[in-house]
Design a protein around this motif. Structure first.
Motif: not given
Ligand SMILES: [Zn+2]
Length: 308
Positions: A126-128, A206-208, A222-224, A226-228
């Protein structure tokens, strides 16, 4: 000395039995907890951090404080912690980055990583993937506010996104090639973000969305996921290749429908997104230039529902 947790430790013992002089089981990343561990654990020559983000960060903290050698063995590729020089600790429930240490060796053990649930390994990408929305917001901020922008670094970031897209099915299947792809992209991303001075190239609106949902629900996700979800929503607001982004996330296996958040929670987070962003004093993005209307939210949620 090994620093680990029950699950990664028992999985590793099954694959590669090993008896260290001492083993420390990580509980949490509160600054008080890691400081106490560092002060009370026996002396050692090498700290081996084996596990996910908290195990890696605790090992980094101990080795940094003691100035001793450190080897990292990630059991999952969900975070970039093994590739960064800083330690993420919690001070009064907020994440703070301290320290400065790199591992002497980073061991990427495919067999070990493949034992972790596939969706957790996929979530790391997700962070990529967030480079897609992050670059849009960064350029927007530069054009509208004169914020510092670096065309060369933006190009490097875009190349990482292309590389992720090209290897999406390997990432989905958590193959050795997929694991190498994510680790290598983390390495490149950490490097150019450090060179630029912050994570602007990969962290946008997207991180906001992700932070807003965590703040609103006070739950852990799971961070992914939320970012997704953030990428799904903000590519619509940005009018930024939404269909391509959704297709790529599907091929990687990012759960952008964010199953652990209710539709009402997503609705509430979007309604208050601008206010949340202003209160938290977060960076400039599409949230500052396009207002999120009720019609936008209804439309986005309907489209999300169709994809569930
Ligand atoms: Zn992140």
């Amino acid at each position: 000395m090994a620093v680990s947790m029950e699950i990664p430790w028992s999985v590793n013992q099954r694959l590669t039995p090993w008896t260290p002089d001492h083993i420390h089981m990580v509980t949490n990343m509160d600054i008080e907890t890691v400081e106490e561990a560092e002060e009370t654990l026996p002396p050692c020559d090498v700290v081996v951090g084996l596990g996910g983000g908290s195990c890696v960060d605790t090992a980094k903290f101990i080795a940094w404080k003691r100035g001793c050698r450190m080897v990292l063995v990630p059991s999952i590729i969900s975070v970039d912690a093994p590739l960064t020089n800083t330690v993420a600790v919690r001070v009064d429930k907020k994440v703070q980055y301290i320290g400065d240490i790199y591992p002497e060796e980073l061991i990427v053990d495919y067999d070990l990583i493949q034992q972790a649930p596939k969706e957790l390994n996929r979530a790391g990408a997700c962070d990529i993937a967030s480079i897609h929305t992050g670059l849009f917001d960064w350029k927007l901020a530069h054009d509208r506010t004169g914020e510092r922008y670096d065309e060369g670094i933006a190009r490097e970031a875009r190349e990482c996104l292309v590389e992720l897209d090209r290897n999406a099915s390997e990432v989905y299947d958590v193959t050795p090639k997929g694991i190498d792809t994510v680790v290598d992209l983390f390495r490149r991303e950490v490097e150019f973000c450090a060179r630029f001075g912050n994570s602007r190239p990969e962290e946008g609106s997207e991180h906001i969305v992700a932070y807003a949902i965590e703040h609103l629900t006070r739950r852990h996700f799971i961070h992914g996921d939320l970012v997704g979800l953030g990428i799904f929503l903000m590519t619509r607001l940005q009018n930024n290749d939404h269909n391509w982004a959704v297709d790529m996330m599907t091929r990687i296996g990012l759960r952008y429908t964010c199953p652990d958040a209710s539709r009402d929670e997503i609705h509430a987070a979007l309604t208050s997104l601008k206010r949340f962003k202003d209160d938290a004093n977060l960076f400039f993005s599409i949230v500052d230039t396009v207002s999120i209307t009720e019609a936008f939210i209804k439309d986005a949620l309907r489209s999300l529902l169709e994809l569930e």
